[in-house]
Design an enzyme around this catalytic site. Structure first.
Site, PDB file in Angstrom:
ATOM      1  N   CYS A   1       3.808  -6.703 -10.057  1.00  0.00           N
ATOM      2  CA  CYS A   1       4.695  -5.538 -10.246  1.00  0.00           C
ATOM      3  C   CYS A   1       6.292  -6.010 -10.377  1.00  0.00           C
ATOM      4  CB  CYS A   1       4.565  -4.469  -9.339  1.00  0.00           C
ATOM      5  SG  CYS A   1       5.886  -3.347  -9.332  1.00  0.00           S
TER       6      CYS A   1
ATOM      7  N   CYS B   1       8.908  -4.319  -8.137  1.00  0.00           N
ATOM      8  CA  CYS B   1       8.611  -4.461  -6.707  1.00  0.00           C
ATOM      9  C   CYS B   1       9.275  -5.769  -6.265  1.00  0.00           C
ATOM     10  CB  CYS B   1       7.085  -4.636  -6.690  1.00  0.00           C
ATOM     11  SG  CYS B   1       6.057  -3.185  -6.752  1.00  0.00           S
TER      12      CYS B   1
END
Length: 273
Positions: free
Chosen positions: A34, A37
């Site tokens: 991600c 993230c």
């Protein structure tokens, strides 16, 4: 590094729910693939170190802990949840800039009164009841509406046999669905403590009455109250259970109600409860 840990299905309750009863816990659901993230995670870690333990960061790899992510309804990551007092207290999804992260955290950090309450908890665990009592009084002085501190103080005052002071503090607690059961239990605890203080029949006399007439429910109730006043929960429960078995509705279900109060008062003794 102590302020940020990896959490999984196995240790989530201990590291997040239980720890949040004393410290704000921020949970970051992330995954290695991600992109946002990768931006957010290091900022959260930096803030956890900078805030020096005022909050704890718990990182959950949602790929490795799908069950946990599903349990909390995580649909897109990063998904950040805050936990305070054992329950969810805030949430956002996506990567926020550092300034917005600080706002989110600062809004949830404990107030000076809550910090005093946490300090009282630590002092009490060390056996310093006088220090804990002073810290709780200080917490109430800082925030008279912090009823959890008032309830903690009532518990302590009962232990110290200061029943009038306990009653005065309990009268100040406003009705609240989260606290009502504990307040009722403490009201019962004051009544239990009074039954050991007042004269009346001794334990031996009550036991003699029960031996000669096992159906003497009033003697059983008096004995149960005296045992509960000394925090001898098991002995009290045995008598109350016997009353319920013999006549569940006796004295407006008094025995059943007393048992419920003891369940709340002895909550820390899971095996007994």
């Amino acid at each position: 590094a102590d302020h940020a840990i990896d959490v999984n299905n196995i240790n989530f309750v201990a590291e997040v729910i239980d720890k949040s009863k004393n410290t704000l816990v921020i949970v970051d659901f992330w995954a290695p693939w991600c992109g946002p993230c990768k931006f957010l995670k290091p900022i959260l870690e930096k803030l956890a170190a900078e805030y020096g333990g005022r909050f704890k960061l718990a990182r959950v790899n949602s790929d490795e802990n799908m069950e946990l992510a599903a349990q909390f309804g995580v649909r897109s990551i990063p998904d950040v949840r805050a936990f305070k007092d054992g329950r969810p207290a805030g949430q956002f999804t996506g990567a926020l800039p550092e300034s917005k992260l600080r706002e989110f955290i600062d809004r949830l950090l404990p107030t000076p009164a809550e910090l005093e309450r946490a300090r009282a908890f630590e002092l009490r665990a060390k056996g310093d009841t006088a220090g804990a009592s002073a810290a709780l009084s200080s917490a109430i002085g800082l925030d008279p509406k912090l009823h959890l501190a008032r309830i903690d103080l009532v518990e302590l005052l009962i232990e110290l046999k200061q029943l009038e002071a306990a009653e005065r503090q309990l009268a100040e607690v406003q009705p609240n669905i989260d606290c009502d059961a504990r307040v009722e239990a403490l009201r019962a605890a004051i009544a239990f403590a009074r039954s050991t203080e007042s004269g009346g029949a001794s334990d031996a006399e009550l036991k003699a009455r029960i031996a000669s007439n096992p159906g003497d429910l009033d003697a059983r109730m008096q004995l149960a109250n005296r045992c509960a006043g000394r925090r001898e929960w098991r002995a009290a429960m045995d008598e109350l259970l016997e009353i319920v078995k013999r006549d569940r509705n006796w004295n407006d279900q008094a025995a059943r109600k007393q048992m419920l109060a003891i369940f709340n008062l002895a909550a820390g003794q899971a095996e007994l409860v």
